[in-house]
Every structure is written in structure tokens, then in C-alpha cells.
Design a protein around this motif. Structure first.
Motif, PDB file in Angstrom:
ATOM      1  N   ASN A   1      28.249  17.702   1.627  1.00 45.06           N
ATOM      2  CA  ASN A   1      28.871  17.671   2.572  1.00 45.06           C
ATOM      3  C   ASN A   1      29.342  17.016   3.536  1.00 45.06           C
ATOM      4  O   ASN A   1      30.456  17.079   4.195  1.00 45.06           O
ATOM      5  CB  ASN A   1      26.956  19.130   3.973  1.00 45.06           C
ATOM      6  CG  ASN A   1      27.222  20.639   2.537  1.00 45.06           C
ATOM      7  OD1 ASN A   1      28.269  21.050   1.766  1.00 45.06           O
ATOM      8  ND2 ASN A   1      26.195  20.581   3.516  1.00 45.06           N
ATOM      9  N   LEU A   2      28.448  15.741   3.607  1.00 45.83           N
ATOM     10  CA  LEU A   2      28.592  15.014   4.177  1.00 45.83           C
ATOM     11  C   LEU A   2      30.170  14.349   3.783  1.00 45.83           C
ATOM     12  O   LEU A   2      31.010  14.024   4.474  1.00 45.83           O
ATOM     13  CB  LEU A   2      27.650  13.399   4.304  1.00 45.83           C
ATOM     14  CG  LEU A   2      26.048  14.494   5.674  1.00 45.83           C
ATOM     15  CD1 LEU A   2      25.552  13.360   5.649  1.00 45.83           C
ATOM     16  CD2 LEU A   2      26.833  15.141   6.612  1.00 45.83           C
ATOM     17  N   GLN A   3      30.196  14.366   2.651  1.00 49.67           N
ATOM     18  CA  GLN A   3      31.486  13.440   1.585  1.00 49.67           C
ATOM     19  C   GLN A   3      32.311  14.360   1.729  1.00 49.67           C
ATOM     20  O   GLN A   3      33.927  13.843   2.252  1.00 49.67           O
ATOM     21  CB  GLN A   3      31.344  13.503   0.720  1.00 49.67           C
ATOM     22  CG  GLN A   3      30.429  12.022  -0.533  1.00 49.67           C
ATOM     23  CD  GLN A   3      29.467  12.624  -1.605  1.00 49.67           C
ATOM     24  OE1 GLN A   3      29.931  12.597  -2.277  1.00 49.67           O
ATOM     25  NE2 GLN A   3      29.357  11.158  -2.494  1.00 49.67           N
ATOM     26  N   LEU A   4      32.294  15.667   2.017  1.00 52.41           N
ATOM     27  CA  LEU A   4      33.638  16.682   1.988  1.00 52.41           C
ATOM     28  C   LEU A   4      33.884  16.619   3.671  1.00 52.41           C
ATOM     29  O   LEU A   4      34.916  16.379   4.187  1.00 52.41           O
ATOM     30  CB  LEU A   4      32.757  18.468   2.084  1.00 52.41           C
ATOM     31  CG  LEU A   4      33.137  18.637   0.659  1.00 52.41           C
ATOM     32  CD1 LEU A   4      32.107  19.873   0.918  1.00 52.41           C
ATOM     33  CD2 LEU A   4      34.140  18.410   0.164  1.00 52.41           C
ATOM     34  N   ALA A   5      32.563  16.177   4.290  1.00 44.71           N
ATOM     35  CA  ALA A   5      33.195  15.566   6.421  1.00 44.71           C
ATOM     36  C   ALA A   5      34.239  14.592   6.326  1.00 44.71           C
ATOM     37  O   ALA A   5      35.297  14.780   6.821  1.00 44.71           O
ATOM     38  CB  ALA A   5      32.235  15.830   6.930  1.00 44.71           C
ATOM     39  N   VAL A   6      33.880  13.416   5.271  1.00 46.36           N
ATOM     40  CA  VAL A   6      34.550  11.829   5.420  1.00 46.36           C
ATOM     41  C   VAL A   6      36.505  12.772   5.149  1.00 46.36           C
ATOM     42  O   VAL A   6      37.081  11.963   5.596  1.00 46.36           O
ATOM     43  CB  VAL A   6      33.632  11.338   5.102  1.00 46.36           C
ATOM     44  CG1 VAL A   6      34.297  10.129   4.451  1.00 46.36           C
ATOM     45  CG2 VAL A   6      32.233  10.601   5.762  1.00 46.36           C
ATOM     46  N   ASP A   7      35.907  13.339   3.804  1.00 44.88           N
ATOM     47  CA  ASP A   7      37.316  13.407   3.577  1.00 44.88           C
ATOM     48  C   ASP A   7      37.781  13.827   4.118  1.00 44.88           C
ATOM     49  O   ASP A   7      39.197  14.392   3.999  1.00 44.88           O
ATOM     50  CB  ASP A   7      36.961  13.995   1.521  1.00 44.88           C
ATOM     51  CG  ASP A   7      36.369  13.414   0.922  1.00 44.88           C
ATOM     52  OD1 ASP A   7      36.872  12.043   1.250  1.00 44.88           O
ATOM     53  OD2 ASP A   7      35.845  13.829   0.006  1.00 44.88           O
ATOM     54  N   SER A   8      37.750  15.116   5.002  1.00 46.86           N
ATOM     55  CA  SER A   8      38.807  16.200   5.730  1.00 46.86           C
ATOM     56  C   SER A   8      38.580  15.871   7.207  1.00 46.86           C
ATOM     57  O   SER A   8      39.550  16.138   7.663  1.00 46.86           O
ATOM     58  CB  SER A   8      38.116  17.416   5.136  1.00 46.86           C
ATOM     59  OG  SER A   8      36.257  17.926   6.017  1.00 46.86           O
ATOM     60  N   THR A   9      38.421  14.955   8.129  1.00 46.39           N
ATOM     61  CA  THR A   9      37.899  14.649   9.010  1.00 46.39           C
ATOM     62  C   THR A   9      39.447  13.795   9.752  1.00 46.39           C
ATOM     63  O   THR A   9      40.228  12.871   8.437  1.00 46.39           O
ATOM     64  CB  THR A   9      36.952  14.466   9.333  1.00 46.39           C
ATOM     65  OG1 THR A   9      37.169  14.213  10.892  1.00 46.39           O
ATOM     66  CG2 THR A   9      36.982  12.201   8.729  1.00 46.39           C
ATOM     67  N   ASP A  10      39.847  13.933  10.587  1.00 44.66           N
ATOM     68  CA  ASP A  10      41.116  13.222  11.122  1.00 44.66           C
ATOM     69  C   ASP A  10      40.672  11.661  11.601  1.00 44.66           C
ATOM     70  O   ASP A  10      40.467  11.160  12.612  1.00 44.66           O
ATOM     71  CB  ASP A  10      41.956  14.048  12.829  1.00 44.66           C
ATOM     72  CG  ASP A  10      42.550  15.171  11.491  1.00 44.66           C
ATOM     73  OD1 ASP A  10      42.652  14.828  10.026  1.00 44.66           O
ATOM     74  OD2 ASP A  10      42.830  16.063  11.930  1.00 44.66           O
ATOM     75  N   SER A  11      39.022  11.951  12.994  1.00 44.76           N
ATOM     76  CA  SER A  11      38.419  10.767  13.018  1.00 44.76           C
ATOM     77  C   SER A  11      38.509   9.018  12.321  1.00 44.76           C
ATOM     78  O   SER A  11      37.805   9.411  11.029  1.00 44.76           O
ATOM     79  CB  SER A  11      37.106  10.809  13.468  1.00 44.76           C
ATOM     80  OG  SER A  11      36.123  10.566  13.419  1.00 44.76           O
ATOM     81  N   GLY A  12      39.033   8.485  12.878  1.00 41.52           N
ATOM     82  CA  GLY A  12      38.753   7.661  12.348  1.00 41.52           C
ATOM     83  C   GLY A  12      37.340   6.609  12.107  1.00 41.52           C
ATOM     84  O   GLY A  12      37.445   5.457  11.254  1.00 41.52           O
ATOM     85  N   THR A  13      35.780   6.955  13.048  1.00 41.70           N
ATOM     86  CA  THR A  13      34.520   6.447  12.733  1.00 41.70           C
ATOM     87  C   THR A  13      33.976   7.206  11.950  1.00 41.70           C
ATOM     88  O   THR A  13      32.620   6.582  11.774  1.00 41.70           O
ATOM     89  CB  THR A  13      34.391   6.151  13.916  1.00 41.70           C
ATOM     90  OG1 THR A  13      34.115   7.707  14.881  1.00 41.70           O
ATOM     91  CG2 THR A  13      35.315   5.351  15.178  1.00 41.70           C
ATOM     92  N   LEU A  14      34.497   9.047  11.325  1.00 39.64           N
ATOM     93  CA  LEU A  14      33.777   9.323  10.505  1.00 39.64           C
ATOM     94  C   LEU A  14      32.329   8.656   9.552  1.00 39.64           C
ATOM     95  O   LEU A  14      31.624   8.398   9.448  1.00 39.64           O
ATOM     96  CB  LEU A  14      33.878  10.774  10.520  1.00 39.64           C
ATOM     97  CG  LEU A  14      32.937  11.402   9.721  1.00 39.64           C
ATOM     98  CD1 LEU A  14      31.824  12.141  11.177  1.00 39.64           C
ATOM     99  CD2 LEU A  14      33.836  12.841  10.092  1.00 39.64           C
ATOM    100  N   GLY A  15      33.595   8.463   8.851  1.00 42.37           N
ATOM    101  CA  GLY A  15      33.135   7.375   7.551  1.00 42.37           C
ATOM    102  C   GLY A  15      32.693   6.318   8.001  1.00 42.37           C
ATOM    103  O   GLY A  15      31.662   6.335   7.530  1.00 42.37           O
TER     104      GLY A  15
END
Length: 407
Positions: free
Chosen positions: A223-237
Motif C-alpha cells: 500500500n505504501l509503495q502504491l501511495a508513493v507511486d501515485s502521489t503528487d507530493s514531493g516529500t511523501l516518498g
């Protein structure tokens, strides 16, 4: 010279009526669209704010989960239970529920969880098995409260892929993995004191508990890898990946420590070392606490940015509605302005005003109406070229006066 006749009121109204009908025809759909857009934006903003309330509630539940599992492991192992940390976490949870419980409809479930936890502190268990069962019931109620908060706050219906995956990780996989890790460590302690006749049952329970730790952890990483791949946030990953790796390594170490040794068929399954499993459990909980705090912070930041964007959208909706109103009603506004100017240019003269000047101002009547000029001091100006004599300007005597003198 004949002046043009002024337009009659009936003719003006006959020209104004079609324009009014056109204005109303354009105004109604403009208002409907603007109101619908405003309501839709306002509902989305309210939904996001309610999700933020759910994130705050989940943060409080996370502290309760960690301290409750620590208390469970200590009680099962016969060690002093850290009551102070658990009481502080429960008190903080009660404060959050008092403030947000009405909106999230959690008062009843929270009351059941709190009563169950408080009963644990008052109960004296003779056997570790009873202690394990009592704490298991409390953690089950706590996990059910997680599900309730996610449902009533709307987090389970979040429309964005990144924030949805984050809330699923922080509100389901992480607490389930933490609780399962604690139960696995407690079963390892219980297995060491159970009779040999219960070895088969104990081995089955340990295998199931180990799977309950690894399966949510695997889902969490996905789930967290999917969130990082789909986010527009520059800090999430950057904020998540390091802590996610630490958590994954801790879970794998716990799974390895709790593995049954089935290599020797003569001695049967060798049970895991309770001390090694307990130590690995502590590392998992520390990594889970750090990861949970980061995930919840990232969710809240994404929701806050969404609320700010919806506020800007509301302003754009208002501006668009005003622009559509002005564009649609421009013909009517032009007509009203032109009509006002026409009424001003054809306004009747002021009462008492004469044709040649303002009221009370006599019009010039040629040489006969001119006022004789005087020298200073009141002396009449002497006659001269171009100036009339008094005889020229004196009125002619009336005929009746001459007749009266003759008589």
C-alpha cells in the motif's frame, strides 16, 4: 420649429419587457449552476475536514495500542505492567473522544474499550492463559474501534489514491501487525510453560500468529509503495521509504525468530526462544510507532492541501458566477443606461423658467428695454453719438392727457 415627440411610457415598457424576460432566463440557470458548484465544493471541504478528525483520532488510538500491547506482554510474562504509560494514553484517548466522538459517532465503542482496559488493571489473573485471553479481548475491541473511526470519518472512502492507501496502512495494517506481533511474543512465552501434550496445538497457534504478523506487514508495504507511486507530493516518498524499510526488516526478523524448527523429525517441532521473539517484538513496535506517526502526518498534510485547494475553488466559483451574470445581462444593463441618459436629455424645463433664461430674469427687449448707464454718483451719461437722448427714450404722451390739458 416642431420638437420630436417623447417616447411614450407604453413604448418604453414594450422594449424593456423582452429584455427583462431574457435577463430572467439567463439568471436562473446561472444561479442554479453557481449554487450547485458551491455546494459541491463545500461538501468536499467538509468531507476532508471530517477525515482530518479521523486522522487525529487514529493518532490517539495508536498510542493506546502500543501501550496496551506492552502491558499485555509484561502481564503474560509475569513482569511489572507499565500502568502509567497506559493510563496516560487512555486519558488522551478520552480527551479526543470527548471532542470528536459526537462527529465520528464513537462514544459508545470508546466507552466499551475504556471499561475493558480499566478492568484489566483491577483484575488479578492466576494463570498467564487467562491474562492473555483478557488482553486479547481488549485488543479486539480496540481494532474494532479503528474500523469504526475509519468508516464514520470517511477515510475508507477517500477519493485520492495516495491518501486512501495511506489511511488503509495507518488505520488497518499497522495496528493489526502491532497487535499480532504482541500476541506472537505472548504465545512464545505460553508455549514454554504448556505441557508436552499441547505441543501440536501450540505449534498451530504459533504458525497462525506468525502469519498474522507477516500478512498485514506485506499488505502495508504494498500500500505504501502504491501511495508513493501515485502521489503528487514531493516529500511523501522521501519521508516514508526509509522508515518503511526499517519496519519491513524488523518484521522479517520477528518472523525468523518465531519460526518453528521442523528439521528433526525425531524430536518434533522445536519451539522458538521466547526471549528472542520478545526482543524482536520490541523492535517491531518501535519501527511501527515511527512509521505510523509519519503516515498519519502525511495524510493530514494531503487533506489540508485539499481543503486549501477547495477554498480557492469556492472563490473561482463565485467569480465565474458573477462573470456569467454580467455577460448574460450586458444587453439589459446597456439598455437601462441608455434609457437613463435619454430621460436626462429630454427632461422638462424647471418650473418658472422662461424661454430665454432662468425664472425672474427678464429677456432683453432691444433699445427700449436697455437700462440707461449712469456716471458715478448717479449723473446720467450725456447724450452723444450712438447714445439716445431722453426725448428719444421717453414714452409718448397719452391722448387723454392732451385732451384734458386743452379743456
Amino acid at each position: 420649429m416642431t420638437l420630436p415627440a417623447e417616447r411614450s411610457p407604453d413604448r418604453r415598457m414594450s422594449g424593456l419587457l423582452p429584455r427583462l424576460l431574457l435577463a430572467v432566463t439567463l439568471l436562473v440557470p446561472t444561479l442554479v449552476l453557481s449554487v450547485q458548484a458551491w455546494r459541491g465544493t463545500d461538501e468536499k471541504a467538509a468531507f476532508a475536514e471530517r477525515e482530518r478528525a479521523g486522522v487525529e483520532y487514529l493518532r490517539a488510538l495508536g498510542q493506546i495500542t502500543l501501550t496496551l500491547v506492552d502491558a499485555q506482554s509484561a502481564a503474560v510474562a509475569g513482569q511489572p505492567v507499565p500502568r502509567d504509560a497506559l493510563n496516560r494514553a487512555v486519558a488522551e484517548g478520552g480527551t479526543v473522544d470527548a471532542r470528536l466522538g459526537t462527529e465520528l459517532r464513537t462514544h459508545e465503542r470508546w466507552a466499551g474499550v475504556r471499561a475493558k482496559i480499566e478492568s484489566l488493571s483491577d483484575r488479578s489473573h492466576t494463570y498467564p492463559e487467562a491474562t492473555y485471553t483478557a488482553y486479547t479481548e481488549a485488543t479486539d475491541l480496540l481494532l474494532a474501534l479503528y474500523a469504526k473511526v475509519r468508516d464514520t470519518s470517511g477515510l475508507v472512502r477517500d477519493p485520492d489514491p495516495d491518501s486512501y492507501q495511506l489511511q488503509d496502512s495507518a488505520g488497518e495494517e499497522l495496528p493489526e501487525s502491532v497487535v499480532a506481533a504482541g500476541r506472537l511474543a505472548d504465545l512464545a512465552v505460553l508455549a514454554a510453560v504448556r505441557p508436552q501434550a499441547e505441543l501440536v496445538r501450540t505449534a498451530g497457534e504459533l504458525s497462525n500468529a506468525r502469519a498474522e504478523v507477516l500478512d498485514p506487514a506485506h499488505d502495508l508495504v504494498t500500500n505504501l509503495q502504491l501511495a508513493v507511486d501515485s502521489t503528487d507530493s514531493g516529500t511523501l516518498g522521501g519521508n516514508l521509504l526509509g522508515e518503511l524499510d526499517a519496519y519491513q526488516q524488523a518484521v522479517e526478523a520477528l518472523g525468523a525468530a518465531a519460526t518453528l524448527d521442523t528439521g528433526n523429525p525425531n524430536t518434533g517441532d522445536a519451539l522458538p526462544d521466547p526471549a528472542a521473539v520478545a526482543a524482536a517484538r520490541v523492535v517491531v513496535h518501535a519501527a511501527a510507532a515511527a512509521l505510523s506517526a509519519t503516515v498519519l502526518t502525511e495524510i493530514d498534510q494531503l487533506l489540508e492541501a485539499r481543503v486549501d485547494g477547495l477554498g480557492t475553488a469556492r472563490l473561482v466559483t463565485v467569480a465565474a458566477g458573477v462573470a456569467l451574470f454580467l455577460i448574460g445581462h450586458a444587453p439589459l444593463l446597456v439598455f437601462l443606461v441608455a434609457a437613463g441618459r435619454h430621460r436626462g436629455s429630454t427632461a422638462p424645463p424647471a418650473p418658472g423658467a422662461g424661454p430665454s433664461g432662468p425664472a425672474g430674469d427678464p429677456a432683453p427687449a432691444g433699445r427700449a428695454g436697455a437700462v440707461a448707464r449712469h456716471w458715478p454718483g448717479g449723473t446720467p451719461e450725456p447724450p452723444g453719438p450712438g447714445h439716445p437722448t431722453p426725448a428719444d427714450t421717453a414714452p409718448a404722451p397719452k391722448q387723454w392727457e392732451h385732451s384734458g390739458a386743452a379743456r
